[in-house]
Design a protein around this motif. Structure first.
Motif, PDB file in Angstrom:
ATOM      1  N   UNK A  15       0.835  -1.207   0.000  1.00  0.00           N
ATOM      2  CA  UNK A  15       0.000   0.000   0.000  1.00  0.00           C
ATOM      3  C   UNK A  15       0.868   1.255   0.000  1.00  0.00           C
ATOM      4  N   UNK A  16       1.951   1.236   0.770  1.00  0.00           N
ATOM      5  CA  UNK A  16       2.859   2.393   0.788  1.00  0.00           C
ATOM      6  C   UNK A  16       3.542   2.583  -0.566  1.00  0.00           C
ATOM      7  N   UNK A  17       3.831   1.489  -1.253  1.00  0.00           N
ATOM      8  CA  UNK A  17       4.443   1.596  -2.590  1.00  0.00           C
ATOM      9  C   UNK A  17       3.480   2.283  -3.555  1.00  0.00           C
ATOM     10  N   UNK A  18       2.196   1.950  -3.466  1.00  0.00           N
ATOM     11  CA  UNK A  18       1.199   2.623  -4.309  1.00  0.00           C
ATOM     12  C   UNK A  18       1.160   4.108  -3.971  1.00  0.00           C
ATOM     13  N   UNK A  19       1.199   4.440  -2.681  1.00  0.00           N
ATOM     14  CA  UNK A  19       1.178   5.847  -2.271  1.00  0.00           C
ATOM     15  C   UNK A  19       2.393   6.585  -2.836  1.00  0.00           C
ATOM     16  N   UNK A  20       3.571   5.974  -2.730  1.00  0.00           N
ATOM     17  CA  UNK A  20       4.804   6.608  -3.220  1.00  0.00           C
ATOM     18  C   UNK A  20       4.742   6.818  -4.731  1.00  0.00           C
ATOM     19  N   UNK A  21       4.261   5.833  -5.455  1.00  0.00           N
ATOM     20  CA  UNK A  21       4.157   5.965  -6.910  1.00  0.00           C
ATOM     21  C   UNK A  21       3.146   7.048  -7.266  1.00  0.00           C
ATOM     22  N   UNK A  35      -9.782  15.315   3.358  1.00  0.00           N
ATOM     23  CA  UNK A  35      -8.494  15.241   4.058  1.00  0.00           C
ATOM     24  C   UNK A  35      -7.453  14.588   3.162  1.00  0.00           C
ATOM     25  N   UNK A  36      -6.229  15.064   3.304  1.00  0.00           N
ATOM     26  CA  UNK A  36      -5.127  14.480   2.552  1.00  0.00           C
ATOM     27  C   UNK A  36      -4.789  13.102   3.130  1.00  0.00           C
ATOM     28  N   UNK A  37      -4.545  12.139   2.258  1.00  0.00           N
ATOM     29  CA  UNK A  37      -4.191  10.788   2.687  1.00  0.00           C
ATOM     30  C   UNK A  37      -2.671  10.729   2.827  1.00  0.00           C
ATOM     31  N   UNK A  38      -2.200  10.639   4.059  1.00  0.00           N
ATOM     32  CA  UNK A  38      -0.764  10.633   4.334  1.00  0.00           C
ATOM     33  C   UNK A  38      -0.227   9.204   4.319  1.00  0.00           C
ATOM     34  N   UNK A  39       1.096   9.044   4.203  1.00  0.00           N
ATOM     35  CA  UNK A  39       1.666   7.695   4.266  1.00  0.00           C
ATOM     36  C   UNK A  39       1.440   7.047   5.634  1.00  0.00           C
ATOM     37  N   UNK A  40       1.407   7.869   6.678  1.00  0.00           N
ATOM     38  CA  UNK A  40       1.144   7.320   8.015  1.00  0.00           C
ATOM     39  C   UNK A  40      -0.268   6.739   8.080  1.00  0.00           C
TER      40      UNK A  40
END
Length: 142
Positions: A15-21, A35-40
């Protein structure tokens, strides 16, 4: 169980990889319900749902048809969770990314637990069972 923890961490990192991409690389602004979706947030939600899935699987696998019932319920929960991004007002690419994250985490948990966590716990042999009791000696004593 260590293998369940590995499956959880795999789902979180996916899921974090999708967020980073999506966010830093593609420049998409992920927002849900304004609200902004943060990596946390991505990591915590993935971790929480992964723990819930693992605990329920570890309980279900103790029963004969537990893994099958768990899989059916897991699919239902996944479909219901996918309504979250829809109800948050997300549209376009943001909606697609959020739905991909849901499917990725849910799919990783379901397949990972079913494939890499044993269905039944193996029991240690019972040392005091009738099978391990030696037969009486027939030797003649002096």
């Amino acid at each position: 169980m260590a293998s369940a923890a590995v499956v959880i961490l795999t789902a979180v990192f996916a899921a974090l990889a999708v967020w980073v991409i999506t966010v830093p690389i593609a420049g998409v602004t992920l927002t849900a319900s304004g609200r902004s979706v943060s990596p946390a947030a991505v990591a915590l939600v993935s971790l929480g749902s992964g723990c819930a899935a693992s605990i329920s699987y570890l309980i279900a696998r103790r029963f004969r048809s537990g893994p099958v019932i768990w899989t059916v319920l897991g699919c239902i929960v996944l479909v219901l969770s996918m309504t979250g991004p829809l109800l948050s007002g997300a549209t376009g690419s943001v909606l697609v990314v959020l739905e991909v994250m849901h499917v990725l985490v849910g799919g990783t948990m379901m397949l990972g637990l079913l494939l890499f966590v044993p269905r039944r716990m193996r029991r240690a042999p019972d040392r005091g069972s009738a099978a391990s009791v030696s037969a009486p000696s027939t030797a003649v004593s002096e």
